[in-house]
Design a protein around this motif. Structure first.
Motif, PDB file in Angstrom:
ATOM      1  N   LYS A   4       0.834  -1.207   0.000  1.00 52.14           N
ATOM      2  CA  LYS A   4       0.000   0.000   0.000  1.00 52.14           C
ATOM      3  C   LYS A   4       0.869   1.258   0.000  1.00 52.14           C
ATOM      4  CE  LYS A   4      -4.089  -2.088   2.011  1.00 52.14           C
ATOM      5  NZ  LYS A   4      -4.947  -2.253   3.195  1.00 52.14           N
ATOM      6  N   GLU A   5       1.965   1.216   0.746  1.00 46.36           N
ATOM      7  CA  GLU A   5       2.850   2.377   0.812  1.00 46.36           C
ATOM      8  C   GLU A   5       3.649   2.572  -0.472  1.00 46.36           C
ATOM      9  OE1 GLU A   5       5.284   1.679   4.254  1.00 46.36           O
ATOM     10  OE2 GLU A   5       3.654   2.151   5.646  1.00 46.36           O
ATOM     11  N   LYS A   6       4.271   1.508  -0.962  1.00 46.14           N
ATOM     12  CA  LYS A   6       5.192   1.638  -2.094  1.00 46.14           C
ATOM     13  C   LYS A   6       4.514   1.639  -3.462  1.00 46.14           C
ATOM     14  CE  LYS A   6       9.287  -0.155   0.198  1.00 46.14           C
ATOM     15  NZ  LYS A   6      10.372  -1.142   0.147  1.00 46.14           N
ATOM     16  N   ALA A  24       5.734  -6.447 -16.335  1.00 46.95           N
ATOM     17  CA  ALA A  24       6.113  -5.160 -15.745  1.00 46.95           C
ATOM     18  C   ALA A  24       5.445  -4.960 -14.384  1.00 46.95           C
ATOM     19  CB  ALA A  24       5.735  -4.019 -16.690  1.00 46.95           C
ATOM     20  N   ARG A  25       4.203  -5.416 -14.240  1.00 46.38           N
ATOM     21  CA  ARG A  25       3.502  -5.314 -12.960  1.00 46.38           C
ATOM     22  C   ARG A  25       4.200  -6.168 -11.907  1.00 46.38           C
ATOM     23  NH1 ARG A  25      -2.889  -5.615 -14.798  1.00 46.38           N
ATOM     24  NH2 ARG A  25      -2.762  -3.903 -16.291  1.00 46.38           N
ATOM     25  N   HIS A  26       4.537  -7.394 -12.273  1.00 48.62           N
ATOM     26  CA  HIS A  26       5.212  -8.295 -11.339  1.00 48.62           C
ATOM     27  C   HIS A  26       6.581  -7.748 -10.946  1.00 48.62           C
ATOM     28  CE1 HIS A  26       2.718 -12.191 -11.803  1.00 48.62           C
ATOM     29  NE2 HIS A  26       1.964 -11.126 -11.899  1.00 48.62           N
ATOM     30  N   ARG A  27       7.270  -7.134 -11.884  1.00 50.21           N
ATOM     31  CA  ARG A  27       8.565  -6.538 -11.564  1.00 50.21           C
ATOM     32  C   ARG A  27       8.420  -5.394 -10.567  1.00 50.21           C
ATOM     33  NH1 ARG A  27      11.353  -6.700 -17.556  1.00 50.21           N
ATOM     34  NH2 ARG A  27      12.128  -8.832 -17.381  1.00 50.21           N
ATOM     35  N   LEU A  28       7.366  -4.592 -10.725  1.00 50.85           N
ATOM     36  CA  LEU A  28       7.105  -3.513  -9.773  1.00 50.85           C
ATOM     37  C   LEU A  28       6.881  -4.075  -8.372  1.00 50.85           C
ATOM     38  CD1 LEU A  28       4.589  -0.962 -11.394  1.00 50.85           C
ATOM     39  CD2 LEU A  28       6.794  -0.454 -10.369  1.00 50.85           C
ATOM     40  N   VAL A  29       6.046  -5.107  -8.292  1.00 50.95           N
ATOM     41  CA  VAL A  29       5.737  -5.729  -6.999  1.00 50.95           C
ATOM     42  C   VAL A  29       7.001  -6.345  -6.398  1.00 50.95           C
ATOM     43  CG1 VAL A  29       4.461  -7.604  -5.869  1.00 50.95           C
ATOM     44  CG2 VAL A  29       3.312  -6.133  -7.538  1.00 50.95           C
ATOM     45  N   ASN A  30       7.727  -7.105  -7.203  1.00 52.73           N
ATOM     46  CA  ASN A  30       8.935  -7.762  -6.702  1.00 52.73           C
ATOM     47  C   ASN A  30       9.983  -6.754  -6.248  1.00 52.73           C
ATOM     48  OD1 ASN A  30       7.664 -10.160  -7.247  1.00 52.73           O
ATOM     49  ND2 ASN A  30       8.914 -10.666  -9.014  1.00 52.73           N
ATOM     50  N   SER A  31      10.061  -5.632  -6.919  1.00 54.65           N
ATOM     51  CA  SER A  31      10.989  -4.580  -6.528  1.00 54.65           C
ATOM     52  C   SER A  31      10.567  -3.971  -5.186  1.00 54.65           C
ATOM     53  CB  SER A  31      11.046  -3.507  -7.606  1.00 54.65           C
ATOM     54  OG  SER A  31      11.881  -2.464  -7.226  1.00 54.65           O
ATOM     55  N   ALA A  32       9.270  -3.759  -5.019  1.00 58.27           N
ATOM     56  CA  ALA A  32       8.757  -3.181  -3.775  1.00 58.27           C
ATOM     57  C   ALA A  32       8.971  -4.121  -2.589  1.00 58.27           C
ATOM     58  CB  ALA A  32       7.274  -2.857  -3.922  1.00 58.27           C
ATOM     59  N   LEU A  33       8.970  -5.428  -2.848  1.00 61.07           N
ATOM     60  CA  LEU A  33       9.103  -6.426  -1.783  1.00 61.07           C
ATOM     61  C   LEU A  33      10.409  -7.213  -1.879  1.00 61.07           C
ATOM     62  CD1 LEU A  33       5.491  -7.932  -1.832  1.00 61.07           C
ATOM     63  CD2 LEU A  33       6.431  -6.270  -0.218  1.00 61.07           C
ATOM     64  N   LYS A  34      11.435  -6.582  -2.407  1.00 64.18           N
ATOM     65  CA  LYS A  34      12.697  -7.281  -2.646  1.00 64.18           C
ATOM     66  C   LYS A  34      13.224  -8.004  -1.399  1.00 64.18           C
ATOM     67  CE  LYS A  34      17.247  -6.606  -4.652  1.00 64.18           C
ATOM     68  NZ  LYS A  34      18.131  -5.672  -5.314  1.00 64.18           N
ATOM     69  N   THR A  35      13.293  -7.335  -0.285  1.00 64.52           N
ATOM     70  CA  THR A  35      13.804  -7.925   0.959  1.00 64.52           C
ATOM     71  C   THR A  35      12.897  -9.052   1.444  1.00 64.52           C
ATOM     72  OG1 THR A  35      14.760  -5.812   1.573  1.00 64.52           O
ATOM     73  CG2 THR A  35      14.498  -7.428   3.328  1.00 64.52           C
ATOM     74  N   GLU A  36      11.584  -8.813   1.413  1.00 59.76           N
ATOM     75  CA  GLU A  36      10.634  -9.808   1.900  1.00 59.76           C
ATOM     76  C   GLU A  36      10.652 -11.073   1.048  1.00 59.76           C
ATOM     77  OE1 GLU A  36      10.090  -6.595   1.418  1.00 59.76           O
ATOM     78  OE2 GLU A  36       9.021  -5.755   3.140  1.00 59.76           O
ATOM     79  N   ILE A  37      10.693 -10.899  -0.270  1.00 63.01           N
ATOM     80  CA  ILE A  37      10.679 -12.048  -1.174  1.00 63.01           C
ATOM     81  C   ILE A  37      11.923 -12.906  -0.984  1.00 63.01           C
ATOM     82  CG2 ILE A  37      10.799 -12.731  -3.613  1.00 63.01           C
ATOM     83  CD1 ILE A  37       8.845 -10.415  -4.192  1.00 63.01           C
TER      84      ILE A  37
END
Length: 106
Positions: free
Chosen positions: A34-36, A71-84
């Protein structure tokens, strides 16, 4: 190449310990998205039986407009890089607000 991410768990006990140590929860993932990503709707499901190692997500964000699935998945994965890096499995489903409304109407 060294990594700060915990190694994958081999037993249920190890998985529980990783989940406890990582602090990754559906709530923490939702808050970050929600934040990123300015997500308007986030639904995270823990598919691992509570050990915090596998999550499935429905994410609705205006940032997905005019972007293909990759591109959507890359955005999400970038936002959650540490968590993933700290979990075993991550399955996001990404929608624009319009796509989400159409899906809800079916």
């Amino acid at each position: 190449m060294a990594s700060d991410a915990p190694a994958a768990a081999e037993t249920d006990t190890q998985a529980s310990n990783v989940a406890n140590e990582s602090g990754i929860t559906p709530e923490s993932l939702s808050k970050t998205l929600k934040e990123k990503l300015e997500a308007k709707h986030v639904d995270i499901e823990d598919m691992s039986g509570g050990c915090g190692q596998a999550f499935q997500a429905m994410i609705v964000s205006p940032l997905f407009e005019k972007k293909n699935s990759l591109a959507r998945h890359r955005l999400v994965n970038s936002a959650l890089k540490t968590e993933i890096a700290a979990i075993h499995a991550w399955t996001p489903k990404c929608f624009t607000s319009e796509e989400w409304e159409k899906r809800q109407g079916q």
